[in-house]
Motif scaffolding. Sequence first.
Motif, PDB file in Angstrom:
ATOM      1  N   GLY A 124     -35.800   7.062   6.030  1.00 55.94           N
ATOM      2  CA  GLY A 124     -35.513   6.295   4.835  1.00 55.94           C
ATOM      3  C   GLY A 124     -35.130   7.186   3.678  1.00 55.94           C
ATOM      4  N   PHE A 125     -34.289   6.633   2.821  1.00 55.67           N
ATOM      5  CA  PHE A 125     -33.915   7.280   1.560  1.00 55.67           C
ATOM      6  C   PHE A 125     -34.286   6.312   0.457  1.00 55.67           C
ATOM      7  N   TYR A 126     -35.145   6.740  -0.479  1.00 55.01           N
ATOM      8  CA  TYR A 126     -35.628   5.829  -1.511  1.00 55.01           C
ATOM      9  C   TYR A 126     -34.580   5.601  -2.585  1.00 55.01           C
ATOM     10  N   ASP A 127     -34.195   4.337  -2.754  1.00 51.15           N
ATOM     11  CA  ASP A 127     -33.245   3.928  -3.785  1.00 51.15           C
ATOM     12  C   ASP A 127     -34.051   3.441  -4.985  1.00 51.15           C
ATOM     13  N   VAL A 128     -34.083   4.244  -6.039  1.00 45.54           N
ATOM     14  CA  VAL A 128     -34.896   3.926  -7.218  1.00 45.54           C
ATOM     15  C   VAL A 128     -34.443   2.617  -7.868  1.00 45.54           C
ATOM     16  N   ALA A 166     -44.847  10.648   4.968  1.00 42.03           N
ATOM     17  CA  ALA A 166     -44.300  11.717   5.801  1.00 42.03           C
ATOM     18  C   ALA A 166     -42.795  11.835   5.629  1.00 42.03           C
ATOM     19  N   HIS A 167     -42.321  13.061   5.683  1.00 43.26           N
ATOM     20  CA  HIS A 167     -40.893  13.357   5.681  1.00 43.26           C
ATOM     21  C   HIS A 167     -40.581  14.124   6.954  1.00 43.26           C
ATOM     22  N   ALA A 168     -39.397  13.889   7.512  1.00 40.67           N
ATOM     23  CA  ALA A 168     -39.018  14.528   8.767  1.00 40.67           C
ATOM     24  C   ALA A 168     -37.608  15.094   8.688  1.00 40.67           C
ATOM     25  N   VAL A 169     -37.417  16.191   9.390  1.00 38.22           N
ATOM     26  CA  VAL A 169     -36.089  16.722   9.674  1.00 38.22           C
ATOM     27  C   VAL A 169     -35.959  16.688  11.189  1.00 38.22           C
ATOM     28  N   ILE A 170     -34.922  15.995  11.658  1.00 43.37           N
ATOM     29  CA  ILE A 170     -34.717  15.857  13.101  1.00 43.37           C
ATOM     30  C   ILE A 170     -33.407  16.520  13.507  1.00 43.37           C
ATOM     31  N   GLY A 171     -33.394  17.051  14.719  1.00 44.46           N
ATOM     32  CA  GLY A 171     -32.209  17.699  15.251  1.00 44.46           C
ATOM     33  C   GLY A 171     -31.541  16.799  16.284  1.00 44.46           C
ATOM     34  N   MET A 172     -30.242  16.585  16.093  1.00 49.13           N
ATOM     35  CA  MET A 172     -29.460  15.756  17.006  1.00 49.13           C
ATOM     36  C   MET A 172     -28.975  16.608  18.187  1.00 49.13           C
ATOM     37  N   SER A 173     -28.459  15.954  19.218  1.00 51.03           N
ATOM     38  CA  SER A 173     -28.011  16.667  20.418  1.00 51.03           C
ATOM     39  C   SER A 173     -26.832  17.601  20.146  1.00 51.03           C
ATOM     40  N   ASP A 174     -26.076  17.347  19.079  1.00 54.70           N
ATOM     41  CA  ASP A 174     -24.944  18.220  18.743  1.00 54.70           C
ATOM     42  C   ASP A 174     -25.341  19.347  17.787  1.00 54.70           C
ATOM     43  N   GLY A 175     -26.640  19.468  17.495  1.00 57.24           N
ATOM     44  CA  GLY A 175     -27.119  20.513  16.619  1.00 57.24           C
ATOM     45  C   GLY A 175     -27.159  20.138  15.152  1.00 57.24           C
ATOM     46  N   MET A 176     -26.640  18.976  14.803  1.00 59.70           N
ATOM     47  CA  MET A 176     -26.698  18.519  13.412  1.00 59.70           C
ATOM     48  C   MET A 176     -28.123  18.062  13.088  1.00 59.70           C
ATOM     49  N   GLY A 189     -32.486  14.066   7.849  1.00 55.75           N
ATOM     50  CA  GLY A 189     -33.827  14.087   7.290  1.00 55.75           C
ATOM     51  C   GLY A 189     -34.067  12.937   6.340  1.00 55.75           C
ATOM     52  N   GLY A 190     -35.329  12.699   6.066  1.00 51.67           N
ATOM     53  CA  GLY A 190     -35.721  11.666   5.121  1.00 51.67           C
ATOM     54  C   GLY A 190     -37.169  11.291   5.278  1.00 51.67           C
TER      55      GLY A 190
END
Length: 144
Positions: free
Chosen positions: A54-58, A93-103, A106-107
Amino acid sequence: MKAKLLNEDQQKTYALIFDKGDEVMAGLRQFASDNHLSASQFTAIGGFSDVVLGFYDVALKDYKKIPVGEQVEVLTLAGDITLKPDGDVQVHAHAVIGMSDGMARGGHLLSATVFPTLEVVLTESPAHLRRQVDEETGIALIRL
């Protein structure tokens, strides 16, 4: 910035290992509730089969949902456990995830299903932390 010394003594530290198919946020909330945690921090690595960030929209005072419906690596998961104004457990919680193409993406972690595992290290603080809703943003923020 505000700061408060929470503890100078040893702290309880837990290792939580999530299995395939476990829902992360529900599992963390349940563990915190069962163990009466009110001020904890955690980090984790592992993998998810699907996740909603998620990205918080103020302006909207709500999260823009970012669904990722594929297997990803959990590069970093970090967060805290506090008490909401009503005394119930809140996991942030905040996460950074890695995709199969290496990209990477996060959020804010809204939901996630574990695959194949998630290794969490959680440290409890003896002081209780409570949140209070900030009227400007609509977010429950920690108040010392």
